[in-house]
Design a protein around this motif. Structure first.
Motif, mmCIF file in Angstrom:
data_model
loop_
_atom_site.group_PDB
_atom_site.id
_atom_site.type_symbol
_atom_site.label_atom_id
_atom_site.label_comp_id
_atom_site.label_asym_id
_atom_site.label_seq_id
_atom_site.Cartn_x
_atom_site.Cartn_y
_atom_site.Cartn_z
ATOM 1 N N PRO B 99 0.821 -1.226 0.000
ATOM 2 C CA PRO B 99 0.000 0.000 0.000
ATOM 3 C C PRO B 99 0.848 1.266 0.000
ATOM 4 O O PRO B 99 0.496 2.247 -0.655
ATOM 5 C CB PRO B 99 -0.805 -0.099 1.308
ATOM 6 N N VAL B 100 1.976 1.224 0.718
ATOM 7 C CA VAL B 100 2.849 2.406 0.771
ATOM 8 C C VAL B 100 3.390 2.715 -0.623
ATOM 9 O O VAL B 100 3.294 3.845 -1.119
ATOM 10 C CB VAL B 100 4.026 2.170 1.753
ATOM 11 N N ALA B 101 3.944 1.679 -1.292
ATOM 12 C CA ALA B 101 4.523 1.880 -2.620
ATOM 13 C C ALA B 101 3.446 2.319 -3.602
ATOM 14 O O ALA B 101 3.662 3.203 -4.437
ATOM 15 C CB ALA B 101 5.185 0.592 -3.101
ATOM 16 N N TYR B 102 2.251 1.714 -3.498
ATOM 17 C CA TYR B 102 1.158 2.058 -4.411
ATOM 18 C C TYR B 102 0.762 3.518 -4.229
ATOM 19 O O TYR B 102 0.608 4.257 -5.196
ATOM 20 C CB TYR B 102 -0.051 1.154 -4.152
ATOM 21 N N PHE B 103 0.640 3.907 -2.972
ATOM 22 C CA PHE B 103 0.241 5.284 -2.698
ATOM 23 C C PHE B 103 1.264 6.269 -3.262
ATOM 24 O O PHE B 103 0.910 7.240 -3.923
ATOM 25 C CB PHE B 103 0.075 5.513 -1.194
ATOM 26 N N ILE B 104 2.555 5.996 -3.009
ATOM 27 C CA ILE B 104 3.588 6.924 -3.475
ATOM 28 C C ILE B 104 3.596 6.989 -5.004
ATOM 29 O O ILE B 104 3.671 8.059 -5.597
ATOM 30 C CB ILE B 104 4.987 6.520 -2.960
ATOM 31 N N ALA B 105 3.464 5.833 -5.667
ATOM 32 C CA ALA B 105 3.577 5.807 -7.122
ATOM 33 C C ALA B 105 2.349 6.400 -7.804
ATOM 34 O O ALA B 105 2.457 7.073 -8.825
ATOM 35 C CB ALA B 105 3.803 4.381 -7.611
ATOM 36 N N ARG B 190 5.746 2.007 -13.167
ATOM 37 C CA ARG B 190 5.763 1.705 -14.603
ATOM 38 C C ARG B 190 4.392 1.279 -15.122
ATOM 39 O O ARG B 190 4.219 1.129 -16.331
ATOM 40 C CB ARG B 190 6.783 0.600 -14.894
ATOM 41 N N ILE B 191 3.440 1.046 -14.228
ATOM 42 C CA ILE B 191 2.102 0.634 -14.674
ATOM 43 C C ILE B 191 1.341 1.871 -15.123
ATOM 44 O O ILE B 191 1.072 2.765 -14.338
ATOM 45 C CB ILE B 191 1.343 -0.065 -13.525
ATOM 46 N N GLN B 192 1.017 1.942 -16.424
ATOM 47 C CA GLN B 192 0.329 3.127 -16.924
ATOM 48 C C GLN B 192 -1.117 3.162 -16.434
ATOM 49 O O GLN B 192 -1.789 2.142 -16.426
ATOM 50 C CB GLN B 192 0.345 3.129 -18.449
ATOM 51 N N ASP B 193 -1.562 4.367 -16.077
ATOM 52 C CA ASP B 193 -2.946 4.529 -15.641
ATOM 53 C C ASP B 193 -3.913 4.068 -16.729
ATOM 54 O O ASP B 193 -4.985 3.548 -16.436
ATOM 55 C CB ASP B 193 -3.228 5.997 -15.296
ATOM 56 N N SER B 194 -3.524 4.244 -17.986
ATOM 57 C CA SER B 194 -4.439 3.892 -19.075
ATOM 58 C C SER B 194 -4.676 2.378 -19.127
ATOM 59 O O SER B 194 -5.720 1.946 -19.597
ATOM 60 C CB SER B 194 -3.920 4.408 -20.411
ATOM 61 N N TRP B 195 -3.740 1.570 -18.636
ATOM 62 C CA TRP B 195 -3.967 0.120 -18.593
ATOM 63 C C TRP B 195 -5.075 -0.203 -17.598
ATOM 64 O O TRP B 195 -5.950 -1.023 -17.864
ATOM 65 C CB TRP B 195 -2.690 -0.628 -18.208
ATOM 66 N N ILE B 196 -5.020 0.486 -16.454
ATOM 67 C CA ILE B 196 -6.044 0.261 -15.428
ATOM 68 C C ILE B 196 -7.387 0.795 -15.935
ATOM 69 O O ILE B 196 -8.425 0.152 -15.783
ATOM 70 C CB ILE B 196 -5.625 0.935 -14.100
ATOM 71 N N VAL B 213 -4.764 -6.508 -13.599
ATOM 72 C CA VAL B 213 -3.755 -5.643 -14.227
ATOM 73 C C VAL B 213 -2.674 -5.203 -13.237
ATOM 74 O O VAL B 213 -1.497 -5.504 -13.400
ATOM 75 C CB VAL B 213 -4.419 -4.401 -14.873
ATOM 76 N N THR B 214 -3.096 -4.502 -12.177
ATOM 77 C CA THR B 214 -2.113 -3.895 -11.290
ATOM 78 C C THR B 214 -1.238 -4.947 -10.605
ATOM 79 O O THR B 214 -0.007 -4.844 -10.619
ATOM 80 C CB THR B 214 -2.824 -3.034 -10.219
#
Ligand SMILES: Nc1ncnc2c1ncn2[C@@H]1O[C@H](COP(=O)(O)OP(=O)(O)O)[C@@H](O)[C@H]1O
Ligand SMILES: [Mg+2]
Lengths: 352, 298
Positions: B99-105, B190-196, B213-214
């Motif tokens: 969750p920490v890494a996800y939030f920061i990214a 590196r996971i593009q928002d457009s993929w999600i 995806v994520t």
């Protein structure tokens, strides 16, 4: 009137980002099965408009309706739309076939049926045999088709395309335009595409919505958009137009402001003498002659490009006028005085 | 593109010079690794086949030390405890770090640099100081017990907090969290928002989009972080020594014990070699996975 699933309606929608309107009070009704293109310069709000239909952007005001039912407030995964993203957004960890199957899996379709539909889609898009490729192993044109297939396979009420051909080179773009049009004809789904390329819009669409600064300036079929642009912006953005400010001096007659030349006007309901108006004339409707009736100008520039010649002149009021005529027609010399003439029917009056 | 020379690609003299230059630049690093890593490792390997007689090292080739490693139940228990601790620490770091890494990214916007620095910050403080801080928090008269007592949640201070496998694990999780967050951050970034967005557009709800995806696209980061945590956790000595209390020894402490207290260098070397074999196996497996994940065909 009963609505069909593919009818799309935007009613007075607006979206502001930190005070500035990206989409400003737009109303538009698109009929099921239509191919509509939203055309406008970069930053005019095209993507925002499209993302309001898909559900990624909620309008601050107004209502979005799909098939007659309001979808405002529904998240994207509850809407019967499918989008071809500007950068395709293909899933990099899945194969071509798995990408296309994604939407069907989310809709909990049976496995054998998914396989059948994916195969049919690969066939339709000339991708047969590419199903097991990774996304990194296909060309830009193929990626474009996979993105198209992934959205089409779920048979959405409306297919949304955000600058679908923008990343392709010119030759491929032409070819894909034809394919896209063929697919639309075959599937009869509602297509809404967004582009800043006027030629693409003219080629593809049943109707074009020309957008400027968050507003729709004109919504009409390509012929009307090209031949009778409703505003200065449309005339300038779609094709090329000479715009002249003029004063009406009598029935069917006007005088160019600051020039003195008189031009003929056609049509009914012309404003009364003394009123100011703006005339638009396409370069290809103007003929250049050494003498005769018309507007006198000094030749400033001549550009030869194969079949046609562009001739640029400067009027007495300092304004430039551009004519485009067959290469075989009369050609004046640079610096010489010549007459630029057009018929009354070739000029039309636009809103100031 | 057509190649003019039919055979192997020719190397221009300037290219060759540049290559030689690059090699010269690497030389100090290679030398460093050779002197301080490869050579000691080889020495350790050789010694692990020697024997001890009358407190003296005796060269030879004996598999007795390795037999002893696998025969000694106390050693087994330590090895298993070490594996368990490393596993638990890795799992906890993954669950806390994600969750920490996800939030920061994805959510931190312009605060991401500040937050990344905040995550790394504990690295800049000496490990002994960090562990002292945990002792103050976890001790019998420590902050946590004081708080529990004054809140009336317990009448007696909880003794098991400090000097137990639990405190070792807490200390390790705290120490390795940045190690896990950084590779995870890199992967999620590196996971593009457009993929999600594309997943949601095709009728995947938020949970489904995450699982489809994520999460799979975060896997390289999860694997790299896990390898870091697990390998460091397996060989950790300082934290268990200072927080663990010495009742249940981890494998690194056993090795140290063999070398220093019992003066049985060949025995210690054999245990170290077994540990090293486990670590190398894990590294090879993870590298193989990452090569496949990055698109190289196996
Ligand atoms: N998420 C956003 N946050 C802030 N401003 C935005 C956002 N999306 C779009 N805009 C602004 O809204 C305007 C229209 O953007 P967009 O719809 O992407 O235009 P187009 O697709 O026509 O290029 C631009 O000025 C853009 O900067
Ligand atoms: Mg856009």
């Amino acid at each position: 009137m009963t609505k069909r699933a593919g009818d799309i309606e935007l009613v007075k929608v607006s979206k502001r980002y930190s005070g500035a309107a990206a989409v400003d009070d737009v109303s538009i009704a698109i009929e099921a099965g239509e191919f509509v293109t939203v055309l406008g310069p970069s930053g005019c709000g095209k993507s925002t408009l499209l993302r309001m239909v898909s559900g990624f952007v909620e309008p601050d005001e107004g209502d979005v309706r799909i098939g007659g039912a309001s979808v405002t407030g529904l998240p994207p995964y509850r809407r019967d739309t499918a989008m071809v993203f500007q950068d395709y957004a293909l899933f990099p960890h899945r194969t071509v076939a798995q990408n296309i199957a994604f939407g069907l899996r989310m809709r909990r379709m049976e496995k054998s049926q998914i396989a059948r539909k994916v195969d049919a889609m690969l066939e339709l898009l000339n991708l047969a045999g590419f199903g097991n490729r990774r996304i990194g192993e296909i060309s830009g044109g193929q990626a474009q088709r996979v993105a198209l297939g992934r959205a089409l396979v779920v048979e959405p009420a409306v297919l949304l395309l955000d600058e679908p051909l923008g990343a392709l080179d010119l030759k491929l773009r032409k070819q894909m335009q034809a394919e896209l049009k063929g697919i639309h004809r075959k599937l009869k789904l509602t297509f809404i595409a967004v582009t800043h390329d006027q030629e693409e819009a003219l080629n593809l669409s049943d109707r074009i919505a020309v957008m400027n600064a968050g507003r729709i300036e004109q919504f009409a079929d390509p012929e009307t958009i090209y031949n009778r642009p409703a505003s200065r912006f449309v005339a300038d953005f779609v094709g090329e137009a000479n715009l002249f400010d003029a004063t009406v001096i009598g029935p069917g007659m006007a005088q160019l402001v600051g020039d003195g030349s008189t031009v003929a006007l056609s049509g009914d309901g012309l404003p009364p003498p003394g009123s100011r108006l703006t005339l638009a004339v396409r370069p290809e409707a103007i003929a250049v002659a050494a003498t005769g009736k018309g507007v006198a100008a000094i030749i400033e520039d001549i550009l030869f490009s194969g079949s046609v010649r562009r001739i640029v002149g400067r009027l007495a009021n300092g304004q430039r006028v551009t004519a485009m005529q067959p290469a075989a027609a009369f050609t004046p010399a640079l610096g010489q005085s010549a007459v630029f003439a057009w018929t009354a029917e070739a000029a039309w009056i636009i809103r100031p | 593109m057509e190649r003019i020379s039919g055979g192997s690609p020719t190397i221009l003299p300037s290219q060759r010079r540049r290559r030689r230059f690059a090699l010269a630049g690497l030389a100090p690093l290679v030398l460093w690794q050779l002197v301080f890593f490869v050579v000691p490792l080889l020495i350790l390997l050789v010694i692990s086949f020697w024997t001890m007689r009358n407190y003296r090292l005796e060269p030879g080739f004996s598999l007795e030390n390795y037999r002893a490693v696998f025969a000694d139940p106390a050693l087994w228990r330590s090895l298993v405890l070490s594996l368990e601790t490393a596993f638990f620490v890795t799992l906890a770091c993954a669950l806390l770090g994600y969750p920490v890494a996800y939030f920061i990214a994805k959510k931190a916007g312009r605060f991401r640099i500040v937050l990344l620095i905040a995550v790394i910050a504990p690295f800049w403080i000496s490990i002994v100081m960090r562990i002292s801080a945990w002792r103050i928090l976890l001790g019998e008269n420590g902050v946590i017990n004081q708080a529990l007592i004054s809140l009336g949640l317990t009448s007696e201070p909880l003794g098991g907090l400090l000097y137990s496998p639990v405190s070792t694990a807490i200390g390790l999780v705290y120490a390795y969290l940045p190690l896990y967050v950084l590779p995870l951050y890199a992967a999620i970034d590196r996971i593009q928002d457009s993929w999600i967005d594309a997943a949601k557009d095709l009728n995947a709800g938020p949970v489904r989009a995450f699982l489809e995806v994520t999460l799979p696209l975060s896997l390289p980061g999860l694997v790299v972080g896990a390898v870091f945590c697990f390998i460091f956790g397996l060989g950790e000595f300082v934290t268990p020594a200072l927080l663990g209390g010495g009742k249940q020894l981890l494998i690194a402490q056993i090795i140290q014990d063999e070398f220093q207290r019992r003066q049985d260098w060949p025995g210690g070397a054999a245990i170290a070699m077994v540990l090293l074999a486990i670590v190398f196996t894990l590294l090879l497996l993870s590298m193989r996975y990452l090569r496949i994940a990055s698109g190289e065909r196996p």
